[in-house]
Design a protein around this motif. Structure first.
Motif, short mmCIF file in Angstrom:
data_model
loop_
_atom_site.label_atom_id
_atom_site.label_comp_id
_atom_site.label_asym_id
_atom_site.label_seq_id
_atom_site.Cartn_x
_atom_site.Cartn_y
_atom_site.Cartn_z
N VAL A 45 0.86 -1.18 0.00
CA VAL A 45 0.00 0.00 0.00
C VAL A 45 0.90 1.23 0.00
O VAL A 45 2.03 1.19 0.50
N THR A 218 -4.83 3.63 1.37
CA THR A 218 -4.06 3.08 2.49
C THR A 218 -5.03 2.74 3.62
O THR A 218 -5.11 3.45 4.63
N VAL A 312 4.45 -0.85 3.33
CA VAL A 312 3.97 0.52 3.19
C VAL A 312 5.02 1.23 2.34
O VAL A 312 6.11 1.55 2.81
#
Length: 802
Positions: A45, A218, A312
């Protein structure tokens, strides 16, 4: 705080945190055969947009000292500050605070990263998250200010929460938690303070802090324990009061997949808050910085295998180098030809209350001395009067020995001022005491060493010292003296002055501006795809597209922006950099001034003034505007007489360089600086030694790397003929074989016709001769023969040339 109370409060406050490792039933062991948890959603993400990354291109990750100012004021009752491995640690004994975003001081100028310079747009960044360690439980508040310290009344909002022992991630939905307050999280936020209610000695550390914007790209990640594990044990209370979680299982995240270093002093792991379903936990991915996170569970003291990684993805951190807040043209460089860089004593014309002066390492070093040690000041060399309307971006680079303190005592006074007098004051018109006016204080902290201030405030008097009798601000008439008051320490403080710049806004020259940027994220510095935009302000990312699909490379990148057709005004530039998964964006810290639009872009007529303080400075200004990227040649002509400069026009066109005006007996500093800026390889010196002396020629040769050619004759007519011959030779060398057959002739007795002819001569590749009656006519006939001319164009009527 009892665990049940802690979780109930967390749920009511919408605050999610990872619970202390110290509260687990046993130190997690490793059970290789255990089933690993799984999580929902994609494996990668994008990192959520956050304030520090987008505004400074530098997240608040505490990897460098500028991320948090721990001097007194921005911090209170904070001691023994240390920074290592991307965390900042400190001790407190009583109520204390730190300011991730400092509001600045009342009565001081705002500079650097102080909140009023670039505030938080609260509607864009609605959440805060921080990774914080405490050696004991204590109450905390996050305060924010929506008006600067100069406001008549505070406009402050807050959210409160409890800080538990150990490392925890605290997630604060600020907009929701402050709804209904008098000053909710909304509008522009100019200050942010973390208040810590320590009633006893406490050790704290901060790993990162983010003001971010959650969105669908996200999402929160639901982590599920393996079915066999989630079915065992008893079900927890409805509010999650069972610290083992539903089914006696706890879920954890880890940033490095090494359970061996999951110790209380390591911030890179933590417990997940419970999810809505049995055997689940929640990882708020938008709250976390870029990284790779894995999940495991603990059941009956045994640790499962790790889940698959959740990445991330980092975003590019584009930072605009031009335009920027420091601005463009520097007064000292442009007007005097020598910047205030303190590489030599001539940068300064005087000092008061300064002792132990030394010039070394391109710096001025001094120590406060009598008779008034709290007022050391440095008078800078000023040439032509400074135009405050043009030069208003002040940058001071300096440092000092000893600690930061604003106390009016020995060891205090770490703030300076900018002071000046104008032409009117020097003449006694509207004078103020001591004939000097000064700004508010420029507070100089332990870090950084460079401060930039825009002296054009709104309202304009905000820049002025509160008790000043001069309320016009940095505006109006020419400034004839400029002074930096270095500090106000009453003791012998040692200081080191590196650089002072007084710049104009960045400007589009000749209908174009060169945008420059780099990427502060090494992972995306090469390979990101960039789009560039311009905007009427520096917020919202809602401007007009300039270019798309620009390939970014490591180091400084550039793009030439054609500003033709834009209305006169000031424009901010921003970059949107696509790193593949995540996107980074950032505005320029200063604007581009667009004041000239070439006519070819439409019927609208644009006006621009190119000027300097005198004819020499105006010629330099024209050169900078016409040749912003430099030129291979330059011509130097007498500033006191018109003839050689007019005759130089065709040669300037042939050589591809400007005509610079210069006194006859010396090389003017501004002319020398412009030749260096042009990086010219050839300089043509127009006229004999009466027009440009041997001293001028020697000074030009001393510049180094420059070939100096004198173009001259016994009088103006023969100098013009010599210039015409050199121009024709250069044009013919470029392949224009027919050049010289058609020649312009104008009177050498007055400037008007030759001036008009010169504008045509260069673009049309026509040599220009000056002539007149008697011997001058003979010179003209000889020059026509030398050129092989067969067509003569006489400029002016019969009264000018019979």
């Amino acid at each position: 705080m009892p665990l049940a109370r802690h979780l109930l409060w967390c749920a009511k406050a919408l605050l999610c945190l990872s619970l202390p490792a110290a509260l687990t039933a046993a130190e997690p062991g490793v059970a290789a055969a255990a089933d690993a948890p799984a999580f929902s959603g994609p494996a990668t993400v994008p990192v959520a947009a956050d304030f520090a990354s987008e505004v400074y291109a530098d997240p608040w990750d505490y990897a460098n000292s500028i991320d948090l100012n721990t001097d007194d004021g921005p911090a209170l009752n904070v001691r023994d500050v240390t920074s290592a491995d991307g965390t900042i640690a400190f001790d407190v004994d009583s109520a204390a605070w730190i300011s991730p975003l400092w509001t600045g001081w009342p009565g001081a100028l705002y500079a650097g990263r102080e909140g009023p310079v670039r505030p938080v747009v609260a509607d864009r960044y609605s959440h805060a998250s921080l990774r914080l360690y405490a050696s004991r439980w204590l109450p905390a508040s996050l305060f924010w200010d929506r008006c600067p310290p100069t406001a008549p009344a505070p406009c402050r909002g807050e959210v409160t929460f409890g800080v538990d022992q150990g490392w925890h991630t605290y997630v604060l939905p600020l907009r929701e938690l402050s709804s209904g307050q008098q000053h909710p999280w909304a509008g522009d936020v100019v200050g942010l303070r973390l208040s810590l209610g320590a009633g006893a000695p406490t050790h704290l550390a901060l790993d990162w802090l983010r003001l971010y914007r959650p969105d669908a790209t996200t999402p929160d990640v639901t982590v599920r324990a393996a079915p066999a594990a989630s079915a065992q044990g008893r079900r927890g209370d409805r509010d999650g009061g069972d610290r083992q979680g539903r089914g006696g299982v706890t879920l954890w995240w880890d940033a490095d997949a090494d359970p061996g270093n999951n110790t209380p002093d390591n911030p890179g792991w933590g417990q997940l808050p419970l999810g809505a379903e049995e055997g689940t936990g929640v990882f708020a991915a938008a709250a976390y910085p870029p990284g790779t996170y894995r999940f495991y569970r603990v059941s009956d003291g045994q640790t499962s295998a790790y889940s698959q990684p959740l990445t991330v993805a980092p975003a590019p951190l584009p930072m605009l180098d031009d335009p920027d807040e420091a601005g463009g043209e520097d007064y000292a460089t442009a007007v005097t030809g020598d910047p205030w860089d303190f590489s030599q004593p001539s940068d300064v014309v005087g000092m008061d209350n300064v002792g132990d002066v030394a010039w070394a390492d391109d710096q001025l070093h001094g120590t406060n001395a009598g008779p008034a040690p709290n007022d050391p000041n440095v008078y800078l060399r000023v040439g032509a009067p400074i135009e405050p309307e043009r030069y208003h971006r002040l940058t001071v680079a300096m440092r000092y020995d000893g600690p930061f303190s604003l106390a009016d005592a020995v060891g205090g006074g770490t703030h300076g001022r900018w002071s000046w007098t104008t032409q009117d004051m020097a003449a006694g018109i509207g004078a103020v005491p001591e004939q000097v006016v000064q700004t508010k204080e420029l507070v100089t902290y332990t870090d950084p060493d460079r401060y930039t201030v825009d002296l054009h405030t709104d309202p304009r008097e905000w820049v002025m010292e509160d008790d000043s009798g001069y309320r016009h601000g940095w505006r109006g008439g020419g400034v004839v003296t400029a002074r930096l008051d270095v500090n106000e320490d009453r003791g012998p403080r040692r200081w080191h002055l590196d650089d002072v710049q007084l710049r104009a806004d960045d400007e589009a020259r000749g209908g174009a501006f060169d945008i420059r940027w780099h990427d502060n994220n090494p992972a995306t510095a090469a390979g990101a795809t960039v789009s560039l935009y311009y905007d009427s302000d520096d917020r919202g990312f809602d401007g007009t597209l300039l270019a798309a699909g620009v390939a970014q490379h490591e180091g400084v990148n550039g793009y030439r922006w054609d500003t033709g057709g834009l209305p006169t005004g000031r424009y901010w530039v921003y970059v949107v950099a696509d790193g593949g998964v995540a996107t980074g964006r950032s505005y320029s810290t200063g604007p581009v001034a667009v004041t000239f639009t070439p006519a070819r872009y439409g019927p609208r007529v644009a006006a621009a003034r190119i000027a300097g303080a005198d004819r020499i400075a105006t010629a330099v200004a024209v050169s900078r505007d016409t040749f912003p990227g430099g030129a291979g040649a330059a011509l130097v002509a007498n500033a006191a007489d018109f003839s050689d400069a007019l005759a130089a026009a065709p040669l300037a066109a042939a050589a591809g360089g400007p005509v610079l005006l210069n006194p006859s007996g010396r090389l003017d500093g501004a002319v020398a600086a412009e030749i260096r800026r042009l990086d010219a390889e050839s300089v043509y010196l127009m006229g004999g030694v009466n027009a440009q002396s041997a001293a001028v020629e020697q000074s030009l040769r001393a510049l180094g790397g420059v070939t100096v050619t004198r173009v001259s004759g016994p009088d103006r007519f023969q100098t013009a003929a010599a210039a015409a011959n050199v121009a024709v030779r250069r044009w013919r060398d470029d392949g224009a074989r027919q050049v010289g057959r058609r020649v312009l002739v104008a009177s050498g007795g007055s400037f008007a016709d030759a001036l008009a002819a010169g504008a045509l001569a260069g673009p049309a590749r026509l040599p220009l001769l000056l002539t007149g009656p008697g011997p001058a006519s003979t010179v003209t006939h000889r020059a026509l023969a030398d050129l092989g001319a067969d067509e003569l164009v006489v400029v002016g009527g019969r009264a000018a040339l019979p």
